[in-house]
Structures are given as C-alpha cells and as structure tokens.
Write an enzyme that holds these catalytic residues in place. Structure first.
Site, PDB file in Angstrom:
ATOM      1  N   ASP A 127      36.834  34.083  50.568  1.00 13.10           N
ATOM      2  CA  ASP A 127      37.849  34.107  51.629  1.00 13.10           C
ATOM      3  C   ASP A 127      37.832  32.856  52.515  1.00 13.10           C
ATOM      4  OD1 ASP A 127      38.281  36.672  50.659  1.00 13.10           O
ATOM      5  OD2 ASP A 127      37.064  37.632  52.201  1.00 13.10           O
TER       6      ASP A 127
ATOM      7  N   HIS B 285      40.396  41.294  41.580  1.00 15.43           N
ATOM      8  CA  HIS B 285      39.029  40.793  41.440  1.00 15.43           C
ATOM      9  C   HIS B 285      38.873  39.657  40.428  1.00 15.43           C
ATOM     10  CE1 HIS B 285      38.503  44.609  43.531  1.00 15.43           C
ATOM     11  NE2 HIS B 285      37.444  44.036  44.059  1.00 15.43           N
TER      12      HIS B 285
HETATM   13  O1  F6P Z   1      35.526  39.333  50.822  1.00 15.88           O
HETATM   14  C1  F6P Z   1      35.826  39.136  49.470  1.00 15.88           C
HETATM   15  C2  F6P Z   1      36.880  40.119  49.017  1.00 15.88           C
HETATM   16  O2  F6P Z   1      37.171  39.828  47.663  1.00 15.88           O
HETATM   17  C3  F6P Z   1      38.149  40.147  49.853  1.00 15.88           C
HETATM   18  O3  F6P Z   1      39.008  39.081  49.592  1.00 15.88           O
HETATM   19  C4  F6P Z   1      38.695  41.495  49.495  1.00 15.88           C
HETATM   20  O4  F6P Z   1      39.522  42.032  50.515  1.00 15.88           O
HETATM   21  C5  F6P Z   1      37.465  42.338  49.343  1.00 15.88           C
HETATM   22  O5  F6P Z   1      36.395  41.447  49.082  1.00 15.88           O
HETATM   23  C6  F6P Z   1      37.556  43.342  48.231  1.00 15.88           C
HETATM   24  O6  F6P Z   1      36.412  44.118  48.253  1.00 15.88           O
HETATM   25  P1  F6P Z   1      35.947  45.112  47.085  1.00 15.88           P
HETATM   26  O7  F6P Z   1      35.334  44.279  46.006  1.00 15.88           O
HETATM   27  O8  F6P Z   1      34.957  45.987  47.762  1.00 15.88           O
HETATM   28  O9  F6P Z   1      37.165  45.821  46.609  1.00 15.88           O
END
Ligand code: F6P
Length: 357
Positions: free
Chosen positions: A143, A287
């Site tokens: 981020d 992801h």
């Molecule tokens: O902080 C990294 C991040 O990929 C963000 O961009 C996103 O909102 C969050 O983590 C998603 O989290 P998770 O992997 O728990 O769904």
C-alpha cells in the site's frame, strides 16, 4: 539452535545474541529477501537467527524455528514469507503482551526484527515505548502508506502487476468500445491506483484522498467519448468513497474493515453504465497484486532494509525503523513511522489528472 553459520568469516566478537525475525500483516513481495539479508548479516557477525512464526502470534504462542544458512538461501525471488504471517494483535489478546515478553525471554532472544506495515510496526512501537522491548522495524506493504519512508518494499511489485493488467485491459476496452473499471488494493490510500494509473494511461483514477464525485467522473468519460475516444480505462482504489456504498461491519484485530467486501469496483461500473450508457466491465485485481516474485527494485530495497535492520540491532538502536529517504537508507523512530498514514499528495494526483477527459 540450528546450524552454525557458514557465511564468510565472523567479523566481530561481541556477545552472541539470538536475533528473532517476524513478518506480520498481509504477505508482500520481498519479505523473504529481507529475511535473507538480515540473516546473512547477523550470522556473519556470529549471532544466531530465529524465525518467529506467523507474526505476533508466534510470540504470543511461542512458535519459533531456527534459521540457518540453508534456510535463508534461494530466497531473493521467492514471494510470500517462509516464516508465515497473521494479523494477530497481542494487545487485543488477554495477557497477550505478558506472553510475548515471557516467550521472548524463554526462547533466549536478545533482539527482534519486525517486518510489517502500520499494524505490525504499531505494536512494535508501543512495545518499545512501554516496555523497552528490543525491536527494530522494516517497512513492508504494497500500500506504500507508511510515514517516514519514501517507499515501502512490495509497492513496486504491486504497481508493476497492476500496470500490466491495465495494459492488457486496454486491448479489450478498445476492441469492444467499452469502459473497463479496474479495482486495485491500497486500503485507505490511493498509491497503487495513482502510480499504476499513470503508468498504464488510465483515463480516470478514483482514490480516497481526492474524492472526485461520480457525476464529475462520468462527465470526464463523456467528454473523452465526444472527442472521438470510444473506450476508457478507470482505475479505482478499493477505499474510494462512492456515495451510497456502505462499509461491511466485520473488522480485524486492528480495527480494519475488509475493503474488498464493499465491492466498489462493481458498484462503480454499474453507476457508470447507468449514467453514461457506455457498456462497462469490471476487473478486481485482488491478491494477485501481492503474489509471486518481487521486482528487481523491490529485491534491492528489501535487501538494503534487511542489512540496515541488522546494523540497528548491532548498534543497539532499538525503537528505530530502516527507511528510504531519497536514495539513502536511514533510520527513523518507529513512533514517527506509525503516527499517521502517508497519503497521496495533491501534486501526484495532478500528474494523473492531466490525462483525464
Ligand atoms: O495491506 C495490504 C492489503 O493487501 C490491502 O491493500 C488490502 O486492503 C488488505 O491487505 C487485504 O487483506 P486480506 O489479505 O486480509 O484480505
């Protein structure tokens, strides 16, 4: 303790210390490169190196794994983290902090390198401030929203992945005369959206920091079509505030909602189609943005951060974080790094805006 270090000659003869390393929060390209660099330097100096498994959970539950030369080799191109990660917050667990401290002591650890973003490093900052915990930090997150450093590692890879996706979506947008909405991550900041949008030539970029209303966004797309362009690419950050779109209530141990569940990309695509009549499709990158091998730039940055973290441990400069300022690796206080989010400044958005409409 695991294998005897075999890297070069031991350079110093200070007391042998067990140095722990943990990775917390979302996984991120470059984590393993940091582990490799920290391990390499501490082992050369004659210290032991130990993986604390699954972030702060590893200290709460006493999950450790010795790391030797073999374990930390071949890691530069490897995505994810070999020591696992969670979003565990020991401050939200009954007796969590006492367990962190007692497990740290019974494992014989003398220092900890915490690799993480605002949440993981926020815990580190507090532990240092309140309990003089011997911890140093390394700024990780796709981020790029951590203060006190110009860039976090992992961000460059996420931007590269998003840019490639935008390039690919351009061909479909153009062939079908469509509007293609691309939803990217970034939580409450629009760094990934702005950088990949600029690099990929987006016709509209919507981010939390510069909340362009939907009417204006649609007017810009219509203007673009009026001047003969039958397709458009819209990049939207998952945290963009679209009127009428509610947050889901479920939060993690750090109080974060799962922004991906809001479905801002879908909602935006529907609005655009209804308001403009242009056929619109959405792609949610999700992801994939933090998966796989890091870019060369992230490998180098992660390596420099790792070496700096090991130096901070050696110098006993706890409560500090490795940071990038210009082209130099410096150290800053964990407190400063976690005090507030680093948002996208207006002048960066102006670069993007020059290509709207
Ligand atoms: O902080 C990294 C991040 O990929 C963000 O961009 C996103 O909102 C969050 O983590 C998603 O989290 P998770 O992997 O728990 O769904």
């Amino acid at each position: 303790m695991g294998s005897i270090p075999t890297f070069g000659t031991v350079q110093r003869t200070i007391a042998r210390v067990k140095v722990g390393v943990l990775t917390g929060g979302g996984d991120c390209p470059g984590l393993n490169a940091v582990i490799r660099a920290v391990g390499r330097r501490v082992m050369v100096r004659g210290h032991e190196f130990v993986g604390v498994l699954e972030g702060w959970k590893g200290l709460v539950e006493g999950l450790f794994e010795p790391l030797g030369a073999r374990e930390i080799s071949g890691l530069l191109p490897r995505g994810g983290t070999i020591i696992g990660t969670t979003r565990t917050n020991p401050y939200k667990i009954d007796g969590g902090i006492d367990r962190v401290l007692s497990n740290f002591e019974s494992a014989g650890l003398g220092a900890l390198v915490a690799i993480g973003g605002e949440d993981t490093l926020g815990v580190a900052a507090r532990l240092y401030a309140e309990r003089q915990f011997p911890v140093v930090g390394v700024p990780k997150t796709i981020d790029n929203d951590l203060s006190a450093t110009d860039y976090t590692f992992g961000f460059d890879t996420a931007v590269a992945i998003a840019t490639e996706a935008i390039d690919r979506l351009h061909t479909t947008a153009e062939s079908h005369n469509r509007v293609m909405v691309v939803e990217v991550m970034g939580r409450h900041t629009g760094w990934i959206a702005v950088m990949s949008g600029i690099a990929g030539g987006a016709d509209m970029i919507l981010i939390p920091e510069q909340p362009v209303p939907i009417e204006e966004a649609c007017a810009q797309l219509e203007h673009r079509h009026e001047r003969g362009k039958d397709f458009s690419i819209v990049v939207v950050s998952e945290g963009y505030e679209l009127e009428g779109l509610a947050d889901e209530n479920e939060v993690d141990q750090f109080g974060h909602v799962r922004l991906s569940q809001r479905g801002v990309g879908d909602a935006l695509a529907r609005e655009i189609e209804q308001r403009t009549g242009f056929e619109t499709r959405v792609t949610v990158l999700g992801h994939v943005q933090r998966g796989g091998t890091p870019t060369p730039r992230d490998r180098v940055l992660a390596t420099r951060y790792g070496l700096k973290a090991a130096d901070l441990v050696e110098e006993g400069k706890f409560g500090r974080m490795a940071a990038l300022r210009g082209d130099a690796i410096v150290d800053v206080s964990l407190e400063e790094a976690t005090a507030e989010l680093k948002t996208v400044p207006a002048d960066w958005y102006d670069v993007a805006r020059a290509f709207f409409g």
